[in-house]
Design a protein around this motif. Structure first.
Motif, PDB file in Angstrom:
ATOM      1  N   ALA A 131       0.829  -1.209   0.000  1.00  0.00           N
ATOM      2  CA  ALA A 131       0.000   0.000   0.000  1.00  0.00           C
ATOM      3  C   ALA A 131       0.865   1.261   0.000  1.00  0.00           C
ATOM      4  O   ALA A 131       0.603   2.209   0.729  1.00  0.00           O
ATOM      5  CB  ALA A 131      -0.924  -0.013   1.215  1.00  0.00           C
ATOM      6  N   GLU A 132       1.912   1.260  -0.836  1.00  0.00           N
ATOM      7  CA  GLU A 132       2.805   2.408  -0.872  1.00  0.00           C
ATOM      8  C   GLU A 132       2.077   3.709  -1.234  1.00  0.00           C
ATOM      9  O   GLU A 132       2.534   4.791  -0.880  1.00  0.00           O
ATOM     10  CB  GLU A 132       3.938   2.184  -1.878  1.00  0.00           C
ATOM     11  N   ASP A 133       0.937   3.591  -1.925  1.00  0.00           N
ATOM     12  CA  ASP A 133       0.193   4.776  -2.345  1.00  0.00           C
ATOM     13  C   ASP A 133      -0.408   5.535  -1.163  1.00  0.00           C
ATOM     14  O   ASP A 133      -0.841   6.679  -1.310  1.00  0.00           O
ATOM     15  CB  ASP A 133      -0.925   4.374  -3.316  1.00  0.00           C
ATOM     16  N   LEU A 134      -0.404   4.924   0.021  1.00  0.00           N
ATOM     17  CA  LEU A 134      -0.993   5.566   1.192  1.00  0.00           C
ATOM     18  C   LEU A 134       0.023   6.371   2.010  1.00  0.00           C
ATOM     19  O   LEU A 134      -0.314   6.867   3.077  1.00  0.00           O
ATOM     20  CB  LEU A 134      -1.635   4.511   2.109  1.00  0.00           C
ATOM     21  N   LEU A 135       1.251   6.483   1.514  1.00  0.00           N
ATOM     22  CA  LEU A 135       2.288   7.155   2.300  1.00  0.00           C
ATOM     23  C   LEU A 135       1.904   8.597   2.625  1.00  0.00           C
ATOM     24  O   LEU A 135       2.030   9.035   3.778  1.00  0.00           O
ATOM     25  CB  LEU A 135       3.626   7.119   1.555  1.00  0.00           C
ATOM     26  N   VAL A 150       0.247   4.615   9.835  1.00  0.00           N
ATOM     27  CA  VAL A 150       0.037   3.713   8.700  1.00  0.00           C
ATOM     28  C   VAL A 150      -1.225   2.881   8.925  1.00  0.00           C
ATOM     29  O   VAL A 150      -2.069   2.734   8.026  1.00  0.00           O
ATOM     30  CB  VAL A 150       1.260   2.791   8.502  1.00  0.00           C
ATOM     31  N   ASN A 151      -1.387   2.332  10.129  1.00  0.00           N
ATOM     32  CA  ASN A 151      -2.585   1.540  10.435  1.00  0.00           C
ATOM     33  C   ASN A 151      -3.850   2.373  10.250  1.00  0.00           C
ATOM     34  O   ASN A 151      -4.870   1.883   9.753  1.00  0.00           O
ATOM     35  CB  ASN A 151      -2.524   1.018  11.875  1.00  0.00           C
ATOM     36  N   LEU A 152      -3.778   3.635  10.667  1.00  0.00           N
ATOM     37  CA  LEU A 152      -4.946   4.517  10.560  1.00  0.00           C
ATOM     38  C   LEU A 152      -5.281   4.789   9.095  1.00  0.00           C
ATOM     39  O   LEU A 152      -6.459   4.792   8.703  1.00  0.00           O
ATOM     40  CB  LEU A 152      -4.650   5.821  11.301  1.00  0.00           C
TER      41      LEU A 152
END
Length: 625
Positions: free
Chosen positions: A391-395, A427-429
Motif C-alpha cells: 500500500a505504498e500509495d498511502l504514504l 500507517v494503520n490509521l
C-alpha cells in the motif's frame, strides 16, 4: 566571547557511526584509532550505549563490555567517556527495574565509563529520576538530556482545507503550542534539581532551527548553573547553522564528529566548527593536530564500512583546517554565516552554511524530513510497513495522519521508540480509512502500551475516552516493574553442561537484550566447548550436510521490505491460511512488524527461521492462491 573555550564531545565512535553506518564499526577499526584519540584532548568522548550494546552483539558478534574496557584502558582517563541511556529503558526498549539499571550502571562505571547521558522518549522526569540518582551515587556524571521536538504542523494546503478541523473536530485553527522554550527549560531545571551535572538539548532529528537554538540555549544558560550541551544532526539542513547559533549564544559543550563521520544524518564536523571558532576568537577544546591524525585514519575506516554507507561514492573533499587555505569566496561564507548569526538573520545564516557544506560535498538537506518534521528512521519504517502491506500509495495519507496520532496519544516526542510507534499507527490509521473501517480498528501492541501509560506520562494528558477506546479502560496503568522476571540462564547440555551466562556482565546482557544476548553468549560457550574438544583425541565423524531446497520459485512470494531479523514464523509448508492470518513477525528499525495474509492462500515454502537475519527483498514465504 573572547578567551572562551568551547568544550567538545566527540561522537565519532558511537553516535557518528550509528547515524551514518548502522553501528557496524568493528573493534579492530576502533583499535586503530584509539592511540590517536589518547591525546586529542576532547572533553568527552561518546563511545557506548545507544545501539552499541545491541548492535555489536547482533551484527559483529563482539562484547560491548570488551569495547568499553578496551577504550578506557587506552584513554587512561584523559577524556571522559560517555554513553547514552534511555533512562528507565536503559539501552533496550521496555522499562526495567532498578536492579537491572543499577547493575548496568555499576558495571559500566567499573569498566571506565564517566558520563551517562540520560533521556526519556516522553521527557517524563519520573523515568530518569532513579538513573540520575544512581549515577551520582556510583561516582559518575549524570547528563540530563531533554528531547527536542516540535508541535505538529499541517502543510499549508491542508490548513486551507481545514486539515485540523477535519482531524480533530474543531475549528480550522492550530491547537495551543506545547513545546515552547519554557517547556524545555522547565524540564532542564527539573533534571538539574535531581542532580544532573550537565544538561543537553538533545535534537535527535536535527529539527532545531537556528532561531530556536538561539532562544532555547540562551534561556538554558540563564536558568541553569551546570554546563549546557547542544546535540543535533544535519539531516534536514539545520545542524551546522544551529551549532554556530548555539556557540554565539554561549553553549558550553558542543557535540561533533570528525570529518569523514560528520554531516548528513550525523552531527556537524569539528573541522567546520573550528573555522567558525577561530573567527570568533573562541578556543576549541581539542588538539586539532591529533584530530588531523584521527581524520587521516578515519578515511580508511569509512571505506571499510562501504556496505553500510549511503554516500560511499560521494565522500566530502579532504580538508585540514590547520594547513589548507580556503578559497576567498568560501572564507567569505564563513564570515557571512557569523554575521547572520549575530544579527539573528536565519535565512542568510542557512544560505551561508549550506553554501559551505555544498562546497565541501557534504550531503544536501533531506527536504522530506525538513518539511514533515519527522526523524528519517521513522519515515523509512513507515515506507517499509506500507511496502509490506502493498500500500505504498498511502504514504502521503499516513504522513498527514501523524499529527492526529501524536495528539491522540498525548503529543509524544518523536524519538525511539515513540517515533516508530506513532509512525506505525499512522500507517494503520491510513489503512483503516482506506478499508472504510473506524479509526483505530487496527492497533499495534506498542501503541496500546503507550496509550495505557506503560511508557510513562505523556506531555499532554490522554483523553480517558480515547484510552478506553484503545485499551479497554479509561484508567492510566503505568508499567509495573515488579512484574519483571529475569530471563532464564539455562544449562547448555549440548555444550558440556555449562550455563549460558557465566558472570555478572553476561547476566546483565541477558537481562537487557535476552534474544540477542542468547545468540551471542551461546557462540561464546560454543567456542569454549570446541576449544576443549580440540584438545581431545580426534574421532572422525561424517560431516552433516545441510539440506538445501533448490527448487525454482513458481508461486507468489512475500519479500522483506527492508533488512531485519525474523522473530517468529507462524506457518509451515502445506498450511492453508485465511486472509488476515499472521504469517510471521520480523524486526526492522527496532520495531516488530506483523506480516499478514492479504487473501486466502496455501503455503508452498517457508524460506526463513526465527533469529535469522534477512536482507531487503529477501524471499520469506512462497504461496499460491
Amino acid at each position: 566571547m573572547e578567551n572562551k573555550t568551547l568544550k567538545i564531545r566527540d561522537l565519532t565512535l558511537r553516535d557518528g557511526q550509528q547515524s551514518l553506518f548502522a553501528t557496524r564499526m568493528p573493534q579492530k577499526d576502533i583499535d586503530v584509532l584509539l592511540p590517536l584519540y589518547e591525546n586529542a584532548g576532547f572533553y568527552i568522548m561518546e563511545v557506548w550505549g545507544g545501539a552499541v550494546p545491541d548492535s555489536v552483539m547482533r551484527y559483529l558478534d563482539e562484547s560491548p563490555w570488551n569495547r568499553l574496557r578496551t577504550i578506557s584502558k587506552v584513554m587512561k582517563g584523559k577524556s571522559m567517556l560517555s554513553a547514552l541511556s534511555r533512562g528507565r529503558n536503559l539501552f533496550g526498549y521496555v522499562p526495567y527495574p532498578n536492579s537491572v539499571l543499577e547493575g548496568f550502571y555499576k558495571e559500566a562505571i567499573a569498566n571506565g565509563l564517566n558520563v551517562m547521558r540520560i533521556f526519556d522518549a516522553l521527557n517524563d522526569i519520573d523515568n530518569v529520576r532513579d538513573s540520575i540518582k544512581m549515577i551520582n551515587e556510583l561516582g559518575g556524571v549524570p547528563d540530563g538530556a531533554v528531547c527536542y521536538t516540535v508541535d505538529p504542523k499541517a502543510p499549508a494546503e491542508a490548513k486551507k482545507a481545514g486539515f485540523f478541523g477535519k482531524l480533530f473536530g474543531k475549528k480550522a485553527a492550530e491547537p495551543e503550542k506545547i513545546f515552547t522554550d519554557e517547556y524545555f527549560v522547565e524540564k532542564a531545571k527539573q533534571m538539574e534539581a535531581l542532580g544532573a551535572k550537565i544538561i543537553t538539548l538533545k535534537d535527535m532529528a536535527g529539527l532545531v532551527t537556528p532561531s530556536r537554538a538561539a532562544s532555547i540555549i540562551s534561556k538554558l544558560k540563564a536558568n541553569l548553573t551546570v554546563d549546557v550541551d547542544f546535540h543535533t544532526h544535519c539531516t534536514p539542513g539545520y545542524g551546522l547553522a544551529s551549532a554556530l547559533m548555539a556557540i554565539v549564544n554561549g553553549v558550553d559543550i558542543l557535540d561533533t564528529n570528525i570529518w569523514w563521520f560528520g554531516g548528513g544524518s550525523a552531527a556537524p564536523a569539528i573541522e567546520l566548527i573550528y573555522v567558525f571558532c577561530q573567527k570568533l576568537g573562541i578556543t576549541v577544546g581539542a588538539d586539532m593536530e591529533a584530530v588531523g591524525k584521527i581524520r587521516k585514519e578515519l578515511y580508511n575506516v569509512r571505506k571499510n564500512l562501504a556496505a553500510y554507507d549511503l554516500n560511499k561514492d560521494r565522500f566530502p573533499k579532504e580538508f585540514d583546517p590547520l594547513a589548507d587555505t580556503l578559497p576567498a569566496e568560501v572564507d567569505a561564507q564563513f564570515d557571512a554565516a557569523i554575521a547572520a548569526a549575530k544579527a539573528g538573520d536565519e535565512e542568510a545564516l542557512l544560505d551561508a552554511c549550506h553554501a559551505i557544506e555544498d562546497y565541501f560535498g557534504f550531503p544536501k538537506p533531506n527536504l522530506l524530513v525538513k518539511e514533515a518534521e519527522v526523524p528519517g528512521g521513522m519515515y523509512s519504517n513507515m515506507v517499509a510497513q506500507l511496502k509490506a502491506l502493498g500500500a505504498e500509495d498511502l504514504l502521503d495519507d499516513a504522513m498527514l495522519l501523524i499529527p492526529k496520532v501524536r495528539r491522540d496519544a498525548g503529543l509524544v516526542p518523536l524519538v525511539t521508540p515513540t517515533s516508530q510507534i506513532v509512525g506505525a499507527q499512522a500507517v494503520n490509521l491510513a489503512m483503516d480509512r482506506k478499508k472504510g473501517n473506524a479509526d483505530y480498528t487496527n492497533k499495534s501492541n506498542q501503541f496500546i502500551s503507550l496509550v495505557k501509560g506503560e511508557y510513562g506520562k505523556t506531555p499532554v494528558a490522554i483523553n480517558p475516552d480515547f484510552r478506553a477506546q484503545i485499551t479497554g479502560s479509561p484508567e492510566e496503568k503505568p508499567y509495573d516493574v515488579s512484574t519483571y522476571r529475569e530471563p532464564a540462564n539455562p544449562t547448555l547440555d549440548d555444550l558440556g553442561g555449562v550455563s549460558l551466562a557465566t558472570n555478572t556482565e553476561e547476566k546483565l546482557l541477558l537481562a537487557l537484550l535476552p534474544t540477542v544476548a542468547n545468540t551471542f553468549l551461546r557462540n561464546r560457550r560454543k567456542e569454549e566447548y570446541e576449544a576443549t574438544k580440540a584438545a581431545e583425541p580426534k574421532v572422525e565423524e561424517k560431516a552433516a550436510v545441510k539440506e538445501v531446497d533448490n527448487e525454482p520459485i513458481t508461486g507468489e512470494v512475500f519479500r522483506a521490505p527492508m533488512g531485519g531479523r525474523i522473530i517468529s514464523v507462524n506457518v509451515k509448508k502445506g498450511d492453508k491460511v485465511k486472509k488476515g492470518d499472521l504469517l510471521l513477525v520480523y524486526e526492522a528499525m527496532k520495531m516488530e512488524n506483523d506480516v499478514e495474509a492479504e487473501y486466502d492462500m496455501t503455503i508452498k515454502r517457508v524460506f526463513v527461521a526465527p533469529d535469522e537475519v534477512v536482507g531487503t527483498e529477501a524471499a520469506l514465504i512462497e504461496y499460491e492462491r
